[in-house]
Write a protein that holds these residues in place. Sequence first.
Motif, PDB file in Angstrom:
ATOM      1  N   SER A   6       2.870 -12.108  -0.868  1.00 26.90           N
ATOM      2  CA  SER A   6       1.804 -11.582  -0.024  1.00 26.90           C
ATOM      3  C   SER A   6       0.702 -12.595   0.081  1.00 26.90           C
ATOM      4  O   SER A   6       0.591 -13.503  -0.732  1.00 26.90           O
ATOM      5  N   PRO A   8      -3.594 -12.775   1.590  1.00 23.72           N
ATOM      6  CA  PRO A   8      -4.681 -12.074   2.244  1.00 23.72           C
ATOM      7  C   PRO A   8      -4.865 -12.578   3.653  1.00 23.72           C
ATOM      8  O   PRO A   8      -4.150 -13.452   4.114  1.00 23.72           O
ATOM      9  N   ALA A   9      -5.831 -12.045   4.318  1.00 27.03           N
ATOM     10  CA  ALA A   9      -6.096 -12.457   5.691  1.00 27.03           C
ATOM     11  C   ALA A   9      -7.383 -13.252   5.727  1.00 27.03           C
ATOM     12  O   ALA A   9      -8.423 -12.767   6.144  1.00 27.03           O
ATOM     13  N   ALA A 158      -3.766  -9.532  11.684  1.00 27.82           N
ATOM     14  CA  ALA A 158      -4.143 -10.013  10.355  1.00 27.82           C
ATOM     15  C   ALA A 158      -5.185 -11.120  10.411  1.00 27.82           C
ATOM     16  O   ALA A 158      -5.802 -11.435   9.390  1.00 27.82           O
ATOM     17  N   ALA A 163      -7.503  -7.889   4.712  1.00 29.17           N
ATOM     18  CA  ALA A 163      -6.289  -7.240   4.204  1.00 29.17           C
ATOM     19  C   ALA A 163      -6.491  -5.772   3.899  1.00 29.17           C
ATOM     20  O   ALA A 163      -5.610  -4.949   4.144  1.00 29.17           O
ATOM     21  N   GLU A 164      -7.672  -5.408   3.360  1.00 34.69           N
ATOM     22  CA  GLU A 164      -7.884  -4.014   2.975  1.00 34.69           C
ATOM     23  C   GLU A 164      -8.017  -3.080   4.176  1.00 34.69           C
ATOM     24  O   GLU A 164      -7.995  -1.855   4.029  1.00 34.69           O
ATOM     25  N   LEU A 166      -5.931  -3.478   6.955  1.00 39.44           N
ATOM     26  CA  LEU A 166      -4.721  -3.590   7.763  1.00 39.44           C
ATOM     27  C   LEU A 166      -4.089  -2.224   8.026  1.00 39.44           C
ATOM     28  O   LEU A 166      -3.634  -1.948   9.141  1.00 39.44           O
ATOM     29  N   ALA A 361       1.689  -2.855   7.784  1.00 41.74           N
ATOM     30  CA  ALA A 361       0.761  -3.488   6.852  1.00 41.74           C
ATOM     31  C   ALA A 361       1.499  -4.418   5.900  1.00 41.74           C
ATOM     32  O   ALA A 361       1.007  -5.507   5.565  1.00 41.74           O
ATOM     33  N   SER A 365       0.744  -8.388   5.481  1.00 41.68           N
ATOM     34  CA  SER A 365       0.158  -8.862   4.229  1.00 41.68           C
ATOM     35  C   SER A 365       1.131  -9.656   3.373  1.00 41.68           C
ATOM     36  O   SER A 365       0.717 -10.550   2.629  1.00 41.68           O
ATOM     37  N   ARG A 372       4.196 -14.976  10.439  1.00 40.29           N
ATOM     38  CA  ARG A 372       3.943 -13.611  10.923  1.00 40.29           C
ATOM     39  C   ARG A 372       4.515 -13.360  12.315  1.00 40.29           C
ATOM     40  O   ARG A 372       4.984 -12.264  12.606  1.00 40.29           O
ATOM     41  N   ILE A 433      -1.042  -3.467  -2.881  1.00 42.00           N
ATOM     42  CA  ILE A 433      -2.079  -4.447  -2.596  1.00 42.00           C
ATOM     43  C   ILE A 433      -3.288  -4.191  -3.494  1.00 42.00           C
ATOM     44  O   ILE A 433      -3.415  -3.117  -4.067  1.00 42.00           O
TER      45      ILE A 433
END
Length: 433
Positions: A6, A8-9, A158, A163-164, A166, A361, A365, A372, A433
Amino acid sequence: MDTSESTPAPDAEETDPGPRPVRRGWRRWAMDTRPLRRPAYRRLWSSTIVTAVGSQLTAVAVPKQIYDITGSSAWVGYASLAGLVPMVLFALWGGAVADTVDRRKLLLVTNSGIAVTSVLFWIQAVSGLDSVAVLMVLLAAQQAFFGLNSPARNASIARLVPAEELAAANALGSTVMQTGLVAGPLLAGALIPVIGLPELYLLDAVALCVTLWAVFRLPALPPSASATVRRAGLREIAEGFRYISRHKVLLLSFLADVIAMVFGMPRALFPQLAAQTYASYGEGLALGLLFAAIPIGAVLGGLFSGTFSRARRHGWMVIGAVVVWGASIAGFGLSRSLWVAVAFLACAGVADMVSMVFRGAILLSAATDEMRGRMQGVFTVVVAGGPRLADVLHGTAGAAFGPRAAVAGGGLLVVVLMLGLAVAVPALRRYRI
Protein backbone atom coordinates in the motif's frame (compact mmCIF):
# COMPACT_ATOMS: atom_id res chain seq x y z
CA MET A 1 -1.54 -1.85 7.08
CA ASP A 2 0.93 -3.93 5.12
CA THR A 3 3.25 -1.21 3.88
CA SER A 4 4.66 -3.45 1.19
CA GLU A 5 1.28 -3.50 -0.55
CA SER A 6 0.00 0.00 0.00
CA THR A 7 0.98 3.57 -0.39
CA PRO A 8 -0.54 6.81 0.84
CA ALA A 9 -1.71 9.53 -1.46
CA PRO A 10 1.06 12.10 -1.09
CA ASP A 11 -0.09 13.99 -4.16
CA ALA A 12 -3.53 14.77 -2.76
CA GLU A 13 -4.46 18.40 -2.97
CA GLU A 14 -2.89 20.34 -0.14
CA THR A 15 -6.07 22.16 0.85
CA ASP A 16 -6.66 20.98 4.42
CA PRO A 17 -10.35 20.76 5.24
CA GLY A 18 -9.47 20.78 8.93
CA PRO A 19 -10.44 18.27 11.59
CA ARG A 20 -13.64 16.40 11.03
CA PRO A 21 -16.36 17.50 13.47
CA VAL A 22 -17.72 14.76 15.71
CA ARG A 23 -21.09 13.64 14.37
CA ARG A 24 -23.60 12.18 16.77
CA GLY A 25 -26.91 10.41 16.46
CA TRP A 26 -28.19 9.77 12.94
CA ARG A 27 -25.60 12.15 11.47
CA ARG A 28 -22.83 9.62 12.09
CA TRP A 29 -24.53 7.39 9.50
CA ALA A 30 -24.98 10.12 6.88
CA MET A 31 -22.65 10.30 3.88
CA ASP A 32 -19.18 11.66 4.61
CA THR A 33 -18.79 14.70 2.35
CA ARG A 34 -15.30 15.78 3.42
CA PRO A 35 -13.79 15.07 -0.03
CA LEU A 36 -16.13 17.69 -1.54
CA ARG A 37 -14.31 20.34 0.49
CA ARG A 38 -11.33 19.78 -1.80
CA PRO A 39 -11.93 21.88 -4.96
CA ALA A 40 -10.22 19.53 -7.42
CA TYR A 41 -12.13 16.45 -6.27
CA ARG A 42 -15.35 18.48 -6.19
CA ARG A 43 -14.87 19.35 -9.87
CA LEU A 44 -14.23 15.73 -10.81
CA TRP A 45 -17.25 14.58 -8.80
CA SER A 46 -19.54 17.26 -10.23
CA SER A 47 -18.61 16.15 -13.75
CA THR A 48 -19.60 12.61 -12.76
CA ILE A 49 -23.08 13.82 -11.78
CA VAL A 50 -23.67 15.08 -15.30
CA THR A 51 -22.24 12.07 -17.12
CA ALA A 52 -23.97 9.54 -14.83
CA VAL A 53 -27.35 10.68 -16.09
CA GLY A 54 -26.32 11.75 -19.60
CA SER A 55 -24.63 8.45 -20.43
CA GLN A 56 -27.81 6.59 -19.49
CA LEU A 57 -29.77 8.66 -22.01
CA THR A 58 -27.60 7.25 -24.79
CA ALA A 59 -27.62 3.79 -23.16
CA VAL A 60 -31.41 3.80 -23.54
CA ALA A 61 -31.57 5.55 -26.91
CA VAL A 62 -29.20 3.21 -28.81
CA PRO A 63 -31.03 -0.09 -28.10
CA LYS A 64 -34.37 1.67 -28.60
CA GLN A 65 -33.32 2.92 -32.03
CA ILE A 66 -31.86 -0.45 -33.02
CA TYR A 67 -35.06 -2.23 -32.00
CA ASP A 68 -37.16 0.35 -33.89
CA ILE A 69 -35.12 -0.31 -37.04
CA THR A 70 -34.92 -4.11 -36.83
CA GLY A 71 -37.80 -5.21 -34.60
CA SER A 72 -35.35 -7.77 -33.19
CA SER A 73 -34.03 -8.10 -29.64
CA ALA A 74 -31.20 -10.22 -31.04
CA TRP A 75 -29.77 -7.19 -32.80
CA VAL A 76 -29.93 -5.28 -29.50
CA GLY A 77 -27.81 -8.06 -27.97
CA TYR A 78 -25.34 -7.95 -30.86
CA ALA A 79 -24.98 -4.21 -30.34
CA SER A 80 -24.16 -4.78 -26.67
CA LEU A 81 -21.37 -7.15 -27.70
CA ALA A 82 -20.13 -4.62 -30.27
CA GLY A 83 -19.71 -2.13 -27.43
CA LEU A 84 -18.22 -4.58 -24.93
CA VAL A 85 -15.25 -5.78 -26.99
CA PRO A 86 -13.67 -2.37 -27.70
CA MET A 87 -14.41 -1.23 -24.15
CA VAL A 88 -12.49 -4.18 -22.72
CA LEU A 89 -9.53 -3.78 -25.08
CA PHE A 90 -9.24 -0.02 -24.67
CA ALA A 91 -9.74 -0.16 -20.90
CA LEU A 92 -6.67 -2.38 -20.59
CA TRP A 93 -4.66 -0.16 -22.92
CA GLY A 94 -6.14 2.99 -21.36
CA GLY A 95 -4.89 1.89 -17.95
CA ALA A 96 -1.36 1.70 -19.31
CA VAL A 97 -1.75 5.08 -21.03
CA ALA A 98 -3.03 6.64 -17.79
CA ASP A 99 0.21 5.63 -16.08
CA THR A 100 2.40 7.32 -18.71
CA VAL A 101 0.73 10.67 -19.47
CA ASP A 102 -0.91 13.59 -17.69
CA ARG A 103 -4.25 12.09 -16.64
CA ARG A 104 -6.01 15.44 -16.91
CA LYS A 105 -5.03 15.71 -20.59
CA LEU A 106 -6.15 12.14 -21.20
CA LEU A 107 -9.52 12.92 -19.61
CA LEU A 108 -9.91 15.98 -21.83
CA VAL A 109 -9.15 13.99 -24.99
CA THR A 110 -11.39 11.05 -24.14
CA ASN A 111 -14.31 13.15 -22.92
CA SER A 112 -14.06 15.13 -26.15
CA GLY A 113 -14.17 11.86 -28.09
CA ILE A 114 -17.27 10.71 -26.21
CA ALA A 115 -18.94 14.06 -26.86
CA VAL A 116 -18.15 13.87 -30.59
CA THR A 117 -19.69 10.39 -30.85
CA SER A 118 -22.82 11.69 -29.09
CA VAL A 119 -23.08 14.45 -31.70
CA LEU A 120 -22.66 11.85 -34.46
CA PHE A 121 -25.40 9.75 -32.85
CA TRP A 122 -27.63 12.83 -33.04
CA ILE A 123 -26.74 13.52 -36.67
CA GLN A 124 -27.51 9.97 -37.83
CA ALA A 125 -30.81 9.99 -35.91
CA VAL A 126 -32.01 13.39 -37.13
CA SER A 127 -31.04 12.54 -40.71
CA GLY A 128 -33.16 9.38 -40.66
CA LEU A 129 -30.24 7.18 -41.74
CA ASP A 130 -31.69 4.08 -40.00
CA SER A 131 -28.47 2.08 -40.32
CA VAL A 132 -27.72 -0.54 -37.68
CA ALA A 133 -24.15 -0.81 -38.97
CA VAL A 134 -23.55 2.92 -38.37
CA LEU A 135 -25.06 2.67 -34.89
CA MET A 136 -22.83 -0.25 -33.98
CA VAL A 137 -19.71 1.49 -35.26
CA LEU A 138 -20.55 4.63 -33.29
CA LEU A 139 -21.30 2.56 -30.18
CA ALA A 140 -17.98 0.73 -30.54
CA ALA A 141 -16.14 4.06 -30.86
CA GLN A 142 -17.93 5.55 -27.86
CA GLN A 143 -17.16 2.52 -25.68
CA ALA A 144 -13.52 2.62 -26.79
CA PHE A 145 -13.30 6.23 -25.57
CA PHE A 146 -15.04 5.19 -22.35
CA GLY A 147 -12.50 2.40 -21.89
CA LEU A 148 -9.68 4.93 -22.22
CA ASN A 149 -11.43 7.43 -19.94
CA SER A 150 -12.48 5.31 -16.98
CA PRO A 151 -9.05 4.16 -15.71
CA ALA A 152 -7.67 7.71 -15.80
CA ARG A 153 -10.74 9.12 -14.02
CA ASN A 154 -10.67 6.55 -11.24
CA ALA A 155 -6.89 6.58 -10.81
CA SER A 156 -6.95 10.37 -10.41
CA ILE A 157 -8.97 10.22 -7.20
CA ALA A 158 -5.97 9.16 -5.11
CA ARG A 159 -4.12 12.28 -6.30
CA LEU A 160 -6.97 14.56 -5.21
CA VAL A 161 -7.82 13.29 -1.72
CA PRO A 162 -5.70 11.82 1.10
CA ALA A 163 -5.74 8.10 1.89
CA GLU A 164 -8.09 8.43 4.86
CA GLU A 165 -10.77 9.95 2.61
CA LEU A 166 -10.59 7.41 -0.22
CA ALA A 167 -13.53 5.36 1.07
CA ALA A 168 -15.66 8.50 1.42
CA ALA A 169 -14.66 9.67 -2.08
CA ASN A 170 -15.55 6.29 -3.57
CA ALA A 171 -18.89 6.33 -1.74
CA LEU A 172 -19.68 9.75 -3.21
CA GLY A 173 -18.76 8.69 -6.74
CA SER A 174 -20.48 5.29 -6.57
CA THR A 175 -23.68 6.83 -5.20
CA VAL A 176 -23.83 9.26 -8.09
CA MET A 177 -23.28 6.49 -10.64
CA GLN A 178 -25.98 4.31 -9.09
CA THR A 179 -28.37 7.25 -8.98
CA GLY A 180 -27.71 7.73 -12.69
CA LEU A 181 -28.66 4.08 -13.31
CA VAL A 182 -32.06 4.80 -11.75
CA ALA A 183 -32.74 8.37 -12.86
CA GLY A 184 -31.24 8.18 -16.36
CA PRO A 185 -33.53 5.48 -17.81
CA LEU A 186 -36.58 7.02 -16.11
CA LEU A 187 -35.72 10.41 -17.59
CA ALA A 188 -35.09 8.88 -21.01
CA GLY A 189 -38.44 7.08 -20.91
CA ALA A 190 -40.20 10.31 -20.03
CA LEU A 191 -38.38 12.45 -22.63
CA ILE A 192 -38.55 10.21 -25.71
CA PRO A 193 -42.31 10.75 -26.27
CA VAL A 194 -41.90 14.49 -25.65
CA ILE A 195 -38.74 15.55 -27.51
CA GLY A 196 -37.93 12.48 -29.59
CA LEU A 197 -34.98 10.12 -29.86
CA PRO A 198 -32.51 12.40 -31.74
CA GLU A 199 -32.70 15.11 -29.09
CA LEU A 200 -31.85 12.54 -26.41
CA TYR A 201 -28.44 12.09 -28.04
CA LEU A 202 -28.05 15.86 -28.25
CA LEU A 203 -28.78 16.27 -24.54
CA ASP A 204 -25.99 13.82 -23.75
CA ALA A 205 -23.57 15.78 -25.96
CA VAL A 206 -24.49 19.07 -24.24
CA ALA A 207 -24.03 17.47 -20.82
CA LEU A 208 -20.57 16.31 -21.83
CA CYS A 209 -19.58 19.92 -22.55
CA VAL A 210 -20.20 20.63 -18.85
CA THR A 211 -17.98 17.66 -18.02
CA LEU A 212 -15.22 18.99 -20.27
CA TRP A 213 -15.27 22.35 -18.47
CA ALA A 214 -15.01 20.66 -15.06
CA VAL A 215 -12.11 18.47 -16.21
CA PHE A 216 -10.38 21.47 -17.82
CA ARG A 217 -10.28 23.12 -14.38
CA LEU A 218 -8.54 20.17 -12.74
CA PRO A 219 -4.86 20.55 -11.80
CA ALA A 220 -2.24 18.84 -13.93
CA LEU A 221 -1.92 15.14 -13.09
CA PRO A 222 1.39 14.06 -14.68
CA PRO A 223 3.12 10.76 -13.83
CA SER A 224 4.87 10.83 -10.47
CA ALA A 225 8.46 12.05 -10.45
CA SER A 226 9.70 8.56 -9.57
CA ALA A 227 7.86 6.89 -12.46
CA THR A 228 9.95 5.38 -15.23
CA VAL A 229 9.45 7.06 -18.60
CA ARG A 230 7.98 4.50 -21.01
CA ARG A 231 5.48 3.95 -23.78
CA ALA A 232 2.06 2.39 -23.20
CA GLY A 233 2.23 -0.94 -24.99
CA LEU A 234 1.67 -4.66 -24.52
CA ARG A 235 4.68 -4.89 -22.21
CA GLU A 236 3.17 -2.32 -19.84
CA ILE A 237 -0.23 -4.06 -19.91
CA ALA A 238 1.45 -7.38 -19.11
CA GLU A 239 3.39 -5.73 -16.30
CA GLY A 240 0.07 -4.64 -14.81
CA PHE A 241 -1.11 -8.26 -14.63
CA ARG A 242 2.23 -9.34 -13.15
CA TYR A 243 1.86 -6.60 -10.54
CA ILE A 244 -1.56 -7.98 -9.59
CA SER A 245 -0.18 -11.50 -9.28
CA ARG A 246 2.59 -10.25 -6.95
CA HIS A 247 0.16 -8.36 -4.67
CA LYS A 248 -2.34 -10.81 -3.28
CA VAL A 249 -4.66 -8.18 -1.81
CA LEU A 250 -5.19 -6.70 -5.27
CA LEU A 251 -5.77 -10.11 -6.83
CA LEU A 252 -8.24 -11.03 -4.09
CA SER A 253 -10.17 -7.79 -4.49
CA PHE A 254 -10.71 -8.64 -8.17
CA LEU A 255 -11.62 -12.25 -7.36
CA ALA A 256 -14.17 -11.06 -4.79
CA ASP A 257 -15.96 -9.05 -7.48
CA VAL A 258 -15.79 -11.92 -9.98
CA ILE A 259 -17.33 -14.30 -7.43
CA ALA A 260 -20.11 -11.87 -6.52
CA MET A 261 -21.04 -10.85 -10.05
CA VAL A 262 -20.55 -14.04 -12.07
CA PHE A 263 -22.31 -16.37 -9.64
CA GLY A 264 -24.65 -13.91 -7.96
CA MET A 265 -26.00 -11.43 -10.54
CA PRO A 266 -29.35 -12.91 -11.69
CA ARG A 267 -30.63 -10.09 -13.92
CA ALA A 268 -30.90 -12.41 -16.96
CA LEU A 269 -33.67 -14.24 -15.08
CA PHE A 270 -35.66 -11.13 -14.14
CA PRO A 271 -37.96 -11.30 -17.20
CA GLN A 272 -38.78 -14.96 -16.58
CA LEU A 273 -39.38 -14.41 -12.87
CA ALA A 274 -41.61 -11.41 -13.60
CA ALA A 275 -43.64 -13.44 -16.12
CA GLN A 276 -43.96 -16.59 -13.99
CA THR A 277 -43.21 -16.30 -10.27
CA TYR A 278 -44.52 -12.74 -9.78
CA ALA A 279 -47.08 -12.60 -12.60
CA SER A 280 -49.95 -12.06 -10.15
CA TYR A 281 -48.52 -8.63 -9.28
CA GLY A 282 -48.47 -7.56 -12.93
CA GLU A 283 -45.60 -8.50 -15.19
CA GLY A 284 -44.64 -4.90 -16.04
CA LEU A 285 -44.63 -3.77 -12.39
CA ALA A 286 -42.66 -6.82 -11.31
CA LEU A 287 -40.05 -6.42 -14.04
CA GLY A 288 -39.52 -2.73 -13.29
CA LEU A 289 -39.16 -3.34 -9.57
CA LEU A 290 -36.72 -6.21 -10.02
CA PHE A 291 -34.43 -4.15 -12.24
CA ALA A 292 -34.66 -1.05 -10.04
CA ALA A 293 -34.25 -2.70 -6.63
CA ILE A 294 -30.47 -3.26 -6.64
CA PRO A 295 -29.57 0.29 -7.81
CA ILE A 296 -32.02 1.78 -5.31
CA GLY A 297 -30.45 -0.25 -2.51
CA ALA A 298 -27.00 0.89 -3.64
CA VAL A 299 -28.07 4.54 -3.56
CA LEU A 300 -29.48 4.13 -0.04
CA GLY A 301 -26.24 2.48 1.01
CA GLY A 302 -24.32 5.43 -0.32
CA LEU A 303 -26.53 8.00 1.40
CA PHE A 304 -25.91 6.31 4.74
CA SER A 305 -22.23 5.61 4.23
CA GLY A 306 -20.92 7.87 6.98
CA THR A 307 -19.48 4.92 8.88
CA PHE A 308 -17.36 3.92 5.88
CA SER A 309 -14.75 6.56 6.68
CA ARG A 310 -14.21 5.12 10.15
CA ALA A 311 -13.62 1.58 8.90
CA ARG A 312 -9.96 0.55 8.82
CA ARG A 313 -10.25 -3.15 8.02
CA HIS A 314 -11.07 -2.70 4.36
CA GLY A 315 -10.47 -6.35 3.56
CA TRP A 316 -13.05 -7.55 6.07
CA MET A 317 -15.53 -4.98 4.73
CA VAL A 318 -15.19 -6.49 1.24
CA ILE A 319 -15.53 -10.05 2.55
CA GLY A 320 -18.57 -9.19 4.64
CA ALA A 321 -20.21 -7.27 1.81
CA VAL A 322 -19.82 -10.13 -0.68
CA VAL A 323 -21.19 -12.64 1.84
CA VAL A 324 -24.22 -10.42 2.52
CA TRP A 325 -24.69 -9.98 -1.23
CA GLY A 326 -24.72 -13.75 -1.75
CA ALA A 327 -27.08 -14.37 1.16
CA SER A 328 -29.44 -11.65 -0.07
CA ILE A 329 -29.49 -13.09 -3.60
CA ALA A 330 -30.23 -16.54 -2.15
CA GLY A 331 -33.09 -15.03 -0.13
CA PHE A 332 -34.39 -13.37 -3.29
CA GLY A 333 -34.36 -16.70 -5.11
CA LEU A 334 -36.39 -18.33 -2.36
CA SER A 335 -38.97 -15.53 -2.15
CA ARG A 336 -42.47 -16.00 -3.51
CA SER A 337 -43.65 -12.52 -2.51
CA LEU A 338 -42.61 -9.74 -4.89
CA TRP A 339 -42.17 -7.26 -2.05
CA VAL A 340 -39.98 -9.63 -0.04
CA ALA A 341 -37.97 -10.30 -3.21
CA VAL A 342 -37.49 -6.56 -3.79
CA ALA A 343 -36.39 -6.12 -0.17
CA PHE A 344 -33.76 -8.84 -0.58
CA LEU A 345 -32.53 -7.25 -3.82
CA ALA A 346 -32.35 -3.83 -2.16
CA CYS A 347 -30.30 -5.37 0.65
CA ALA A 348 -28.04 -6.85 -2.02
CA GLY A 349 -27.71 -3.37 -3.51
CA VAL A 350 -26.53 -1.97 -0.16
CA ALA A 351 -23.96 -4.78 0.08
CA ASP A 352 -22.84 -4.09 -3.50
CA MET A 353 -22.26 -0.43 -2.63
CA VAL A 354 -20.12 -1.40 0.39
CA SER A 355 -18.14 -3.81 -1.77
CA MET A 356 -17.62 -1.22 -4.52
CA VAL A 357 -16.45 1.43 -2.08
CA PHE A 358 -13.89 -0.68 -0.27
CA ARG A 359 -12.64 -2.58 -3.32
CA GLY A 360 -12.08 0.79 -4.96
CA ALA A 361 -10.29 2.11 -1.86
CA ILE A 362 -8.04 -0.97 -1.77
CA LEU A 363 -7.11 -0.56 -5.43
CA LEU A 364 -6.20 3.10 -4.89
CA SER A 365 -4.31 2.64 -1.62
CA ALA A 366 -2.57 -0.69 -2.19
CA ALA A 367 -1.15 0.18 -5.62
CA THR A 368 1.57 2.71 -6.34
CA ASP A 369 0.60 5.74 -8.39
CA GLU A 370 2.55 4.55 -11.43
CA MET A 371 0.40 1.37 -11.47
CA ARG A 372 -3.01 2.82 -10.56
CA GLY A 373 -4.11 3.40 -14.14
CA ARG A 374 -3.51 -0.22 -15.09
CA MET A 375 -5.26 -1.44 -11.93
CA GLN A 376 -8.28 0.69 -12.83
CA GLY A 377 -8.21 -0.64 -16.39
CA VAL A 378 -8.49 -4.20 -15.11
CA PHE A 379 -11.15 -3.04 -12.64
CA THR A 380 -13.20 -1.58 -15.51
CA VAL A 381 -12.99 -4.86 -17.42
CA VAL A 382 -14.02 -6.93 -14.38
CA VAL A 383 -16.94 -4.66 -13.52
CA ALA A 384 -18.22 -4.64 -17.10
CA GLY A 385 -17.50 -8.26 -17.96
CA GLY A 386 -18.67 -10.00 -14.78
CA PRO A 387 -22.40 -9.26 -15.15
CA ARG A 388 -22.32 -10.24 -18.83
CA LEU A 389 -20.79 -13.61 -17.96
CA ALA A 390 -23.45 -13.91 -15.28
CA ASP A 391 -26.16 -13.39 -17.91
CA VAL A 392 -24.90 -16.44 -19.81
CA LEU A 393 -24.42 -18.57 -16.68
CA HIS A 394 -27.76 -17.73 -15.07
CA GLY A 395 -29.64 -17.99 -18.34
CA THR A 396 -28.26 -21.49 -18.87
CA ALA A 397 -28.80 -22.57 -15.26
CA GLY A 398 -32.31 -21.11 -15.23
CA ALA A 399 -33.25 -23.15 -18.29
CA ALA A 400 -31.82 -26.31 -16.74
CA PHE A 401 -32.97 -26.04 -13.11
CA GLY A 402 -35.62 -23.33 -13.08
CA PRO A 403 -35.08 -19.63 -12.32
CA ARG A 404 -35.63 -19.70 -8.55
CA ALA A 405 -33.29 -22.65 -8.01
CA ALA A 406 -30.63 -21.04 -10.22
CA VAL A 407 -30.81 -17.73 -8.32
CA ALA A 408 -30.79 -19.30 -4.85
CA GLY A 409 -28.03 -21.73 -5.76
CA GLY A 410 -25.90 -18.95 -7.21
CA GLY A 411 -26.30 -16.85 -4.05
CA LEU A 412 -25.31 -19.72 -1.78
CA LEU A 413 -22.33 -20.47 -4.03
CA VAL A 414 -21.16 -16.86 -3.62
CA VAL A 415 -21.23 -17.22 0.19
CA VAL A 416 -19.32 -20.51 0.13
CA LEU A 417 -16.69 -19.35 -2.38
CA MET A 418 -16.08 -16.01 -0.63
CA LEU A 419 -15.70 -17.55 2.81
CA GLY A 420 -13.49 -20.29 1.39
CA LEU A 421 -11.27 -17.72 -0.33
CA ALA A 422 -11.02 -15.63 2.86
CA VAL A 423 -9.96 -18.67 4.88
CA ALA A 424 -7.56 -20.09 2.29
CA VAL A 425 -5.76 -16.81 1.51
CA PRO A 426 -5.51 -14.45 4.52
CA ALA A 427 -4.11 -11.40 2.68
CA LEU A 428 -7.51 -9.80 2.15
CA ARG A 429 -8.84 -10.26 5.69
CA ARG A 430 -5.55 -8.96 7.11
CA TYR A 431 -5.57 -5.81 4.98
CA ARG A 432 -6.25 -2.56 6.81
CA ILE A 433 -5.26 1.09 6.61
